[in-house]
Design a protein around this motif. Structure first.
Motif, mmCIF file in Angstrom:
data_model
loop_
_atom_site.group_PDB
_atom_site.id
_atom_site.type_symbol
_atom_site.label_atom_id
_atom_site.label_comp_id
_atom_site.label_asym_id
_atom_site.label_seq_id
_atom_site.Cartn_x
_atom_site.Cartn_y
_atom_site.Cartn_z
ATOM 1 N N VAL A 81 2.267 5.525 4.071
ATOM 2 C CA VAL A 81 1.120 4.952 4.776
ATOM 3 C C VAL A 81 -0.169 5.628 4.320
ATOM 4 O O VAL A 81 -0.303 6.852 4.377
ATOM 5 C CB VAL A 81 1.282 5.113 6.301
ATOM 6 N N ASP A 82 -1.104 4.827 3.850
ATOM 7 C CA ASP A 82 -2.433 5.341 3.498
ATOM 8 C C ASP A 82 -3.300 5.513 4.745
ATOM 9 O O ASP A 82 -3.981 6.522 4.897
ATOM 10 C CB ASP A 82 -3.127 4.395 2.512
ATOM 11 N N TYR A 83 -3.254 4.494 5.632
ATOM 12 C CA TYR A 83 -4.057 4.539 6.845
ATOM 13 C C TYR A 83 -3.242 4.045 8.042
ATOM 14 O O TYR A 83 -2.734 2.929 8.019
ATOM 15 C CB TYR A 83 -5.314 3.665 6.720
ATOM 16 N N ILE A 136 2.288 -4.658 6.851
ATOM 17 C CA ILE A 136 1.801 -3.635 7.779
ATOM 18 C C ILE A 136 2.959 -3.181 8.659
ATOM 19 O O ILE A 136 3.697 -3.999 9.209
ATOM 20 C CB ILE A 136 0.657 -4.174 8.650
ATOM 21 N N MET A 184 -7.723 -3.734 5.500
ATOM 22 C CA MET A 184 -7.372 -2.640 4.600
ATOM 23 C C MET A 184 -6.121 -2.976 3.790
ATOM 24 O O MET A 184 -6.028 -2.655 2.602
ATOM 25 C CB MET A 184 -7.142 -1.359 5.408
ATOM 26 N N GLN A 185 -5.151 -3.630 4.439
ATOM 27 C CA GLN A 185 -3.921 -4.019 3.744
ATOM 28 C C GLN A 185 -4.251 -4.998 2.611
ATOM 29 O O GLN A 185 -3.693 -4.896 1.511
ATOM 30 C CB GLN A 185 -2.939 -4.643 4.732
ATOM 31 N N TYR A 191 -4.256 -1.164 0.408
ATOM 32 C CA TYR A 191 -3.809 0.066 1.068
ATOM 33 C C TYR A 191 -2.611 -0.235 1.956
ATOM 34 O O TYR A 191 -2.543 -1.299 2.590
ATOM 35 C CB TYR A 191 -4.939 0.659 1.917
ATOM 36 N N ASN A 192 -1.667 0.688 2.010
ATOM 37 C CA ASN A 192 -0.533 0.543 2.910
ATOM 38 C C ASN A 192 -0.947 1.015 4.300
ATOM 39 O O ASN A 192 -1.355 2.167 4.466
ATOM 40 C CB ASN A 192 0.652 1.379 2.421
ATOM 41 N N CYS A 193 -0.835 0.135 5.268
ATOM 42 C CA CYS A 193 -1.325 0.435 6.613
ATOM 43 C C CYS A 193 -0.213 0.368 7.651
ATOM 44 O O CYS A 193 0.811 -0.296 7.459
ATOM 45 C CB CYS A 193 -2.435 -0.540 7.002
ATOM 46 N N ALA A 222 -6.724 -3.041 10.208
ATOM 47 C CA ALA A 222 -5.477 -2.830 9.467
ATOM 48 C C ALA A 222 -5.224 -3.972 8.488
ATOM 49 O O ALA A 222 -4.813 -3.742 7.338
ATOM 50 C CB ALA A 222 -4.308 -2.687 10.435
#
Length: 269
Positions: A139-141, A100, A55-56, A60-62, A52
């Protein structure tokens, strides 16, 4: 997400209808990844938090849903000390320093040291509520830190939440074949895509000569990978600096280059 809510043709239904639950009406979640293990103590929560965080950092918004209800660790790893807040319509997640969104059992308890002494159905329902009652924004992931094993709670997550894939975390021991195979078979039974295996505690590397020492013995994960026809995404070394970051609540500062292949795999689902 992978769910098209066509319950008539859903492969996750039973005679009474579809198991899948809806997220909160104000939530927006594009992809959901479950981090699972066949046994405890293999670093599943560490892998969840690190993925997480990485990715952040890449824009990306996690979000992290801590599904290990009786053994929550996300608050500690991310340095979150605040409690969850909400109103009559929803619960709001906490935000880490990098943004996050996190929800974990300890955020609902008066004190972190209070044990969660609940029976299986209550624990399983709490995981669902972390998905249905919490508002996750853009949230992307989402990464779900699953409890170990193949019991009530992992089953509930597999049936109720539309996972886009799972990653199996293991360690380099003789039991790895049986443990990974159990998690693999459970996912296959539930038609959940398996992205691959991450082996944690794989080796220790000398700071001076970079010699690798396999303190838990030679890895068995490649044999399991070939047997089950799923890729090994990473073999993670034991690093005391990363352990310290987890202990002091600064896991977001970690950088694990060995996980970059996993990151690319997640991006492509």
């Amino acid at each position: 997400m992978s769910c098209n809510h066509d319950c008539a043709n859903c492969d996750k239904k039973h005679e009474d209808g579809c198991f899948l639950v809806e997220p909160h009406k104000d939530s927006s979640i594009k992809k959901i990844i479950g981090i699972v293990s066949g046994k405890g103590g293999v670093g599943k929560s560490f892998v969840t938090a690190t993925l997480a965080s990485m990715m952040q950092k890449q824009g990306y918004n996690c979000a992290v849903l801590d599904g290990d209800i009786t053994g929550p660790s996300m608050g500690k790893m991310f340095g979150i000390t605040s409690k969850a807040v909400g109103d009559e319509t929803c619960i709001y997640p906490a935000y880490t320093s990098s943004g996050i969104q996190v929800i974990s059992t300890n955020m609902l308890l008066e004190k972190d040291e209070i044990p969660v002494i609940w029976r299986g159905p209550i624990i399983a329902n709490m995981v669902k509520q972390f998905y249905t009652d919490v508002v996750y924004k853009d949230v992307d992931y989402m990464f779900i830190d699953m409890p170990p094993g193949t019991g009530d709670v992992p089953l509930t997550v597999f049936q109720s939440i539309p996972l886009d894939g799972i990653i199996i975390v293991t360690s380099p021991q003789e039991l790895v074949s049986m443990i990974v195979t159990k998690a693999y078979n459970m996912a296959k039974e539930m038609n959940i895509p398996i992205l691959g295996i991450i082996e944690n505690f794989s080796y220790v590397e000398c700071d001076q000569c970079h010699h690798k020492m396999y303190i838990f013995g030679e890895s068995k994960v490649d044999e399991v990978s070939n047997k089950l026809d799923i890729p090994v995404l990473a073999k993670l070394p034991i690093r005391t600096d990363i352990t310290k970051l987890s202990d002091i609540g600064k896991i977001e500062l970690s950088n694990i280059p060995e996980l970059q292949e996993t990151i690319e795999k997640i991006k492509n689902i």
